[in-house]
Design an enzyme around this catalytic site. Structure first.
Site, short mmCIF file in Angstrom:
data_model
loop_
_atom_site.label_atom_id
_atom_site.label_comp_id
_atom_site.label_asym_id
_atom_site.label_seq_id
_atom_site.Cartn_x
_atom_site.Cartn_y
_atom_site.Cartn_z
N PHE A 121 12.24 16.14 9.28
CA PHE A 121 11.70 14.97 8.61
C PHE A 121 11.52 15.31 7.14
O PHE A 121 10.69 16.15 6.78
CB PHE A 121 10.35 14.62 9.27
CG PHE A 121 9.72 13.34 8.80
CD1 PHE A 121 10.16 12.13 9.30
CD2 PHE A 121 8.68 13.36 7.89
CE1 PHE A 121 9.55 10.93 8.89
CE2 PHE A 121 8.08 12.18 7.47
CZ PHE A 121 8.52 10.97 7.97
N THR A 157 9.58 21.31 7.71
CA THR A 157 9.47 22.06 8.97
C THR A 157 10.81 22.04 9.70
O THR A 157 11.42 20.99 9.86
CB THR A 157 8.39 21.45 9.86
OG1 THR A 157 7.12 21.56 9.19
CG2 THR A 157 8.30 22.17 11.19
N ARG A 238 1.50 12.51 13.51
CA ARG A 238 0.04 12.69 13.50
C ARG A 238 -0.48 12.88 14.92
O ARG A 238 -1.39 13.69 15.16
CB ARG A 238 -0.57 11.45 12.83
CG ARG A 238 -1.94 11.62 12.26
CD ARG A 238 -2.29 10.42 11.38
NE ARG A 238 -1.51 10.42 10.16
CZ ARG A 238 -0.75 9.41 9.74
NH1 ARG A 238 -0.66 8.31 10.47
NH2 ARG A 238 -0.08 9.51 8.62
N GLY A 335 -15.20 39.57 14.88
CA GLY A 335 -15.58 40.48 13.81
C GLY A 335 -14.37 41.00 13.06
O GLY A 335 -13.41 40.27 12.81
N GLU A 359 0.42 15.83 7.89
CA GLU A 359 0.38 14.49 8.50
C GLU A 359 -0.91 13.75 8.16
O GLU A 359 -1.51 13.08 9.00
CB GLU A 359 0.54 14.58 10.03
CG GLU A 359 1.73 15.38 10.50
CD GLU A 359 3.05 14.92 9.91
OE1 GLU A 359 3.12 13.79 9.40
OE2 GLU A 359 4.01 15.70 9.95
#
Length: 379
Positions: A121, A157, A238, A335, A359
């Site tokens: 996209f 991506t 999303r 930790g 998104e």
């Protein structure tokens, strides 16, 4: 479109075992290598995960959105980079299914459903705010029936491995969407390295240097993409990110419960300390609440209810912030070990921060959700 054999419907339990056995043990190594091996991507295809929401005649399994969300949750539990590849592939594939013409569906849906071609996209640009989806330095000019595409997209991506780019570009009549094969003349792909999180999602910068496209590359009419193609694709992205964020919460919870059940402090197990139990309780509550919000958004999608857009905003807002909190708490619980390479919580922490940005950032979501609240009050 030619008839295709209906695949087995991906089952959440089967995908969960795949994540436990083949994803979780390797996710940190993929993160360090900034790459997911091709055999893993082929395995995803064997499981029918690339586009199970497509109807059978298009090579899918006709899966409902609620179940698709649970599948993306499972993958996100193991590796947010792999889930991110599913996200953008879903956005591109669903766009071809819904807005493509017969020729585009015939050409692309079979290979997209199999995963032999991966989709990406292409919206974000290096010289414009990623939150301003209407700004486009990339342009497409029509002349004598041919489109000439010029510009650059970044943070894409899957850009290193995608075979098909869904590209948004400004045209004389507004934002338009184009399907551009990655091997098309004039397309250049440059890997993006050393990202904070989702480092194995094989991001790239994509340059379009006078790429000449015939009319069959255009998705829908010119100038039509902003309110239709873009809105629908971003909503699906999303939703996937929201569901994947639930997976991050689950992974942080599992890691924290295991660590505190085996680690001693002050003569007893960490799990017996009130502060630890409070954090574990918060993670459990966040997991369940975020999943319910995602399921609501998925049900509205399945019903074709436009209210799904806002429900998805809410789900992504809650789930991504919950993932960031759970991952941060998981690192704190571990930790110094949580800051090192031997436990997965450092990766979860970095990936969760990315979920608050992509998104729709947390801040954009706060504006959008508040606007809706004021509209409801004003009637």
């Amino acid at each position: 479109m030619r008839a295709r054999t209906r695949p087995e419907t991906p089952e959440v339990e089967v995908v969960g075992r795949f994540v436990d056995e083949e994803v979780c043990p390797q996710a940190d190594a993929w993160d360090r290598a900034e790459n997911i091996p091709g055999d893993v991507l082929r395995r995803v295809g064997e499981l029918g995960l690339w586009a199970p929401f497509l109807p059978a005649e298009a090579g899918g399994a006709g899966l409902d959105m609620v179940t698709l969300g649970r599948l993306h949750e499972e993958v996100g539990r193991g590796c947010s980079s792999l889930r991110s590849l599913l996200t953008v592939h879903t956005m591109a594939t669903a766009t071809v299914q819904r807005w493509g013409d017969d020729e585009q569906r015939e050409r692309w849906l079979p290979v997209l459903s199999e995963g032999t071609t991966l989709g990406a996209f292409c919206l974000t640009e290096p010289d414009h705010s990623g939150s301003d989806s209407t700004a486009a330095g990339t342009v497409a000019v029509a002349e004598n029936g041919v489109w000439t595409l010029r510009g650059r997209k970044t943070w894409i991506t899957g850009g290193q491995v995608a075979g098909l780019f869904l590209v948004f570009a400004g045209t004389a009549t507004g934002m338009s969407a184009f399907l551009v094969p990655s091997d098309h003349p004039g397309v250049r792909v440059t890997p993006v390295r050393h990202m904070l999180g989702t480092t194995a999602s094989m991001l790239a910068t994509i340059e379009f240097d006078d790429v000449r496209l015939d009319p069959s590359a255009l998705v829908g009419p010119p100038g039509w993409a902003a309110g239709t193609v873009m809105t629908g694709a971003l909503d699906l992205g999303r939703y996937s990110v929201a569901c994947g964020s639930v997976g991050i919460v689950r992974a942080a919870l599992a890691a924290s419960a295991a660590y505190t059940s085996a680690r001693s402090a002050g003569g007893g197990l960490l799990r017996d300390l009130p502060q630890i139990r409070a954090k574990i309780s918060e993670m459990v509550t966040a997991r369940d609440a975020a999943r319910l919000l995602c399921e609501k958004a998925g049900r509205l999608k399945d019903a074709g209810d436009p209210a799904t857009i806002m429900a998805t905003w809410v789900a992504k807002y809650f789930a991504s912030t919950a993932a960031a909190k759970a991952a941060s708490d998981a690192v704190q619980i571990h930790g110094a070990n949580g800051c090192g390479p031997d436990y997965p919580v450092a990766r979860l922490y970095r990936d969760a921060k990315v979920m608050e940005i992509i998104e729709g950032s947390t801040q954009i979501q706060e504006l959008t959700i508040a606007d809706e609240a004021y509209r409801e009050v004003s009637g």
